[in-house]
Design a protein around this motif. Structure first.
Motif, short mmCIF file in Angstrom:
data_model
loop_
_atom_site.label_atom_id
_atom_site.label_comp_id
_atom_site.label_asym_id
_atom_site.label_seq_id
_atom_site.Cartn_x
_atom_site.Cartn_y
_atom_site.Cartn_z
N LYS A 1 -1.95 4.71 10.86
CA LYS A 1 -0.93 5.75 11.10
C LYS A 1 0.30 5.50 10.24
O LYS A 1 0.89 6.42 9.69
CB LYS A 1 -0.56 5.76 12.60
N GLU A 2 0.66 4.23 10.11
CA GLU A 2 1.85 3.83 9.35
C GLU A 2 1.67 4.08 7.85
O GLU A 2 2.62 4.44 7.16
CB GLU A 2 2.08 2.35 9.62
N ILE A 3 0.46 3.94 7.35
CA ILE A 3 0.21 3.97 5.91
C ILE A 3 -0.34 5.30 5.42
O ILE A 3 0.03 5.80 4.37
CB ILE A 3 -0.78 2.84 5.53
N ALA A 4 -1.25 5.89 6.19
CA ALA A 4 -2.08 7.00 5.70
C ALA A 4 -1.36 8.34 5.65
O ALA A 4 -0.41 8.59 6.38
CB ALA A 4 -3.31 7.13 6.58
N LEU B 1 -8.46 4.44 -0.14
CA LEU B 1 -9.41 4.74 0.93
C LEU B 1 -9.60 3.44 1.70
O LEU B 1 -10.04 2.44 1.15
CB LEU B 1 -10.73 5.24 0.38
N MET B 2 -9.21 3.46 2.97
CA MET B 2 -9.22 2.23 3.76
C MET B 2 -10.01 2.45 5.05
O MET B 2 -9.73 3.38 5.80
CB MET B 2 -7.77 1.84 4.10
N ALA B 3 -10.98 1.58 5.28
CA ALA B 3 -11.70 1.56 6.55
C ALA B 3 -11.04 0.48 7.42
O ALA B 3 -10.87 -0.65 6.98
CB ALA B 3 -13.17 1.22 6.33
N GLU C 1 -3.99 15.02 9.75
CA GLU C 1 -2.88 14.52 8.95
C GLU C 1 -2.13 13.50 9.80
O GLU C 1 -1.82 13.76 10.96
CB GLU C 1 -1.96 15.66 8.54
N ALA C 2 -1.86 12.35 9.23
CA ALA C 2 -1.22 11.26 9.98
C ALA C 2 0.13 11.70 10.56
O ALA C 2 0.47 11.33 11.68
CB ALA C 2 -1.03 10.04 9.08
N ALA C 3 0.86 12.51 9.83
CA ALA C 3 2.19 12.93 10.30
C ALA C 3 2.13 13.90 11.48
O ALA C 3 3.13 14.10 12.16
CB ALA C 3 2.96 13.57 9.14
N SER C 4 0.94 14.47 11.74
CA SER C 4 0.85 15.46 12.81
C SER C 4 0.67 14.84 14.19
O SER C 4 0.72 15.56 15.19
CB SER C 4 -0.31 16.42 12.53
N LEU D 1 0.83 -1.21 0.00
CA LEU D 1 0.00 0.00 0.00
C LEU D 1 0.86 1.26 0.00
O LEU D 1 0.54 2.23 -0.69
CB LEU D 1 -0.94 0.01 1.20
N ILE D 2 1.92 1.26 0.77
CA ILE D 2 2.82 2.42 0.81
C ILE D 2 3.43 2.65 -0.56
O ILE D 2 3.48 3.79 -1.06
CB ILE D 2 3.90 2.23 1.89
N GLU D 3 3.85 1.58 -1.22
CA GLU D 3 4.43 1.69 -2.56
C GLU D 3 3.40 2.21 -3.56
O GLU D 3 3.69 3.08 -4.39
CB GLU D 3 4.95 0.32 -3.01
N LEU D 4 2.17 1.69 -3.47
CA LEU D 4 1.12 2.15 -4.38
C LEU D 4 0.81 3.64 -4.16
O LEU D 4 0.60 4.38 -5.11
CB LEU D 4 -0.15 1.31 -4.18
N ALA D 5 0.77 4.06 -2.91
CA ALA D 5 0.52 5.47 -2.61
C ALA D 5 1.62 6.35 -3.21
O ALA D 5 1.34 7.44 -3.72
CB ALA D 5 0.41 5.68 -1.11
N GLN D 6 2.86 5.88 -3.14
CA GLN D 6 3.97 6.64 -3.72
C GLN D 6 3.84 6.74 -5.24
O GLN D 6 4.34 7.67 -5.84
CB GLN D 6 5.30 6.00 -3.34
#
Length: 96
Positions: free
Chosen positions: A60-63, A50-52, A79-82, A39-44
């Motif tokens: 947190k790790e992916i979004a 969109l994941m429930a 934002e996940a990074a915040s 998923l991380i690779e696909l997002a890049q």
């Protein structure tokens, strides 16, 4: 197994968007970790995802963005990074 087949089909078709409902449910920890990396690779690669999920730590790790729903209503969006994983857990516990 059905989850894996569905993901394989989406990957083979080079889907521009993925709508996932508890995608790591039923996966062993190794498979869940591999799936997260996919998923991380696909997002890049600019695939919209969109994941429930109830797995807030994996979210947190992916979004990039995390929304928390309560009774079908979006009650929080961050934002996940915040946030740290623990802050996200606390926010989740406060809102549901």
């Amino acid at each position: 197994m059905r989850q894996k087949v569905g993901i394989a089909i989406a990957l083979s078709k080079k889907a521009k968007a993925l709508l996932l409902d508890e995608p790591t449910s039923g996966l062993d920890p190794k498979a869940a970790n591999e799936f997260s990396n996919i998923l991380i690779e696909l997002a890049q690669q600019k695939t919209a995802i969109l994941m429930a999920t109830h797995d807030i730590f994996r979210a947190k790790e992916i979004a990039h963005q995390i929304g928390i729903l309560n009774a079908g209503n979006l009650v929080s969006q961050v934002e996940a990074a915040s946030l740290t994983a623990l802050e996200l857990e606390e926010l989740y516990l406060q809102t549901v």
